[in-house]
Design a protein around this motif. Structure first.
Motif, PDB file in Angstrom:
ATOM      1  N   MET A 211      49.595  18.957 -49.991  1.00 61.38           N
ATOM      2  CA  MET A 211      48.861  18.102 -50.916  1.00 61.38           C
ATOM      3  C   MET A 211      47.365  18.420 -50.906  1.00 61.38           C
ATOM      4  O   MET A 211      46.660  18.204 -51.899  1.00 61.38           O
ATOM      5  CB  MET A 211      49.096  16.629 -50.572  1.00 61.38           C
ATOM      6  N   GLN A 255      57.282  17.943 -43.329  1.00 66.37           N
ATOM      7  CA  GLN A 255      57.658  17.523 -44.684  1.00 66.37           C
ATOM      8  C   GLN A 255      56.837  16.314 -45.116  1.00 66.37           C
ATOM      9  O   GLN A 255      56.353  16.250 -46.253  1.00 66.37           O
ATOM     10  CB  GLN A 255      59.150  17.194 -44.742  1.00 66.37           C
ATOM     11  N   GLU A 256      56.636  15.381 -44.197  1.00 67.85           N
ATOM     12  CA  GLU A 256      55.831  14.203 -44.509  1.00 67.85           C
ATOM     13  C   GLU A 256      54.357  14.573 -44.699  1.00 67.85           C
ATOM     14  O   GLU A 256      53.670  13.990 -45.545  1.00 67.85           O
ATOM     15  CB  GLU A 256      55.992  13.151 -43.403  1.00 67.85           C
ATOM     16  N   ASP A 258      53.330  17.305 -46.039  1.00 60.69           N
ATOM     17  CA  ASP A 258      53.271  17.861 -47.385  1.00 60.69           C
ATOM     18  C   ASP A 258      53.342  16.769 -48.454  1.00 60.69           C
ATOM     19  O   ASP A 258      52.622  16.812 -49.456  1.00 60.69           O
ATOM     20  CB  ASP A 258      54.426  18.844 -47.606  1.00 60.69           C
ATOM     21  N   GLU A 259      54.192  15.779 -48.233  1.00 57.41           N
ATOM     22  CA  GLU A 259      54.423  14.751 -49.243  1.00 57.41           C
ATOM     23  C   GLU A 259      53.358  13.665 -49.236  1.00 57.41           C
ATOM     24  O   GLU A 259      53.005  13.123 -50.296  1.00 57.41           O
ATOM     25  CB  GLU A 259      55.800  14.109 -49.021  1.00 57.41           C
ATOM     26  N   GLN A 260      52.816  13.347 -48.059  1.00 59.42           N
ATOM     27  CA  GLN A 260      51.882  12.236 -47.924  1.00 59.42           C
ATOM     28  C   GLN A 260      50.411  12.677 -47.865  1.00 59.42           C
ATOM     29  O   GLN A 260      49.515  11.859 -48.033  1.00 59.42           O
ATOM     30  CB  GLN A 260      52.209  11.424 -46.660  1.00 59.42           C
TER      31      GLN A 260
END
Length: 276
Positions: A211, A255-256, A258-260
């Motif tokens: 992100m 993964q978190e 990248d997403e958060q």
């Protein structure tokens, strides 16, 4: 080679892959924490006879960078418990020594104008920090300055579920192992307790994950790589049963990120040794 007779609590390997990761991590921290400077405190007056120490130097990245940024008359020393990652041909004004931060050479007493140290929360036992800070105070000249950088892994933003679960597992594991896992947030008071003056502590944001674009991916590679390589201590202390279980947890953490768009804080702490 390693210093004999000193407890080595370092949780990461000392191999070629780790050398590359440490250098990537240094570039990341230099950009985000010290604003591109080797000495963050602009009030430090660098003279031609300045003498610097990079404590627990690792690959020598900070010392080599200092040699590029500062006059060649500045004398730079770099010390570490292990010489595995020392560079083969440093500049003539950079001197590498095999020495533990908990027991620096006696002839270094009051001989340095500035001491740098970073990211030893996974290397020094809580009781060893007492010895390390005492040694750093000893080798500083009166009026000399110090600079510490330590990451805080326990107050991420945002507090997403898997990341917070990992924070708890990490904190419990490091405490069981006797490591001072939250030393970054305690350094301000510790330095005051050792007699340092003008102590300043600042939290700088460290973004992780896609992100944040290129810088977030660099952070994830640098610090995610470190966390993944620390798997053995989590197995040893019973947090997970196997490396495979730990790797799956790290997969979910990244993964978190990248997403958060997770951010951690790095604490940069500066101080001076009084003249009297």
């Amino acid at each position: 080679m390693k210093v004999e007779g000193v407890t080595d609590a370092y949780v990461l390997p000392r191999d070629e892959g780790e050398l590359q990761r440490l250098n990537l991590q240094y570039a990341y921290l230099k950009r985000l924490v010290t604003d591109g400077r080797v000495i963050y405190d602009k009030g430090v007056d660098i003279t031609s006879e300045f003498r610097l120490l990079d404590s627990a130097t690792g690959t020598g990245a900070w010392a080599l960078d200092a040699a590029e940024q500062l006059p060649t008359s500045v004398e730079i020393h770099a010390a570490d418990l292990s010489s595995n990652n020392f560079p083969p041909s440093p500049p003539s004004n950079v001197h590498f020594s095999l020495a533990s931060v908990t027991n620096l050479p006696q002839d270094w007493t009051e001989s340095f104008d500035f001491v740098n140290q970073r990211l030893l929360f996974g290397a020094l036992l809580r009781k060893q920090w007492t010895e390390a800070l005492s040694e750093i105070y000893r080798v500083l000249k009166p009026g000399g300055a110090v600079q510490f950088v330590e990451i805080d892994l326990y107050h991420p933003v945002p507090e997403s579920p898997t990341v917070m679960h990992y924070c708890r597992v990490h904190e419990e594991t490091f405490k069981k192992a006797g490591l001072f896992c939250d030393v970054g947030r305690n350094l301000h008071d510790l330095l005051l307790g050792y007699g340092f003056i003008g102590v300043k502590s600042e939290a700088r944001h460290n973004p992780m994950g896609k992100m944040w674009g290129e810088i977030g991916m660099q952070g994830a590679k640098a610090f995610g790589g470190a966390l993944r390589k620390a798997w053995s201590i989590f197995v040893k202390e019973g947090a997970v049963k196997t490396k495979e279980e730990y790797d799956k947890l790290m997969d979910r953490v990244e993964q978190e990120w990248d997403e958060q768009g997770t951010q951690y804080h790095c604490m940069i702490v500066t101080a001076r040794k009084p003249f009297v």
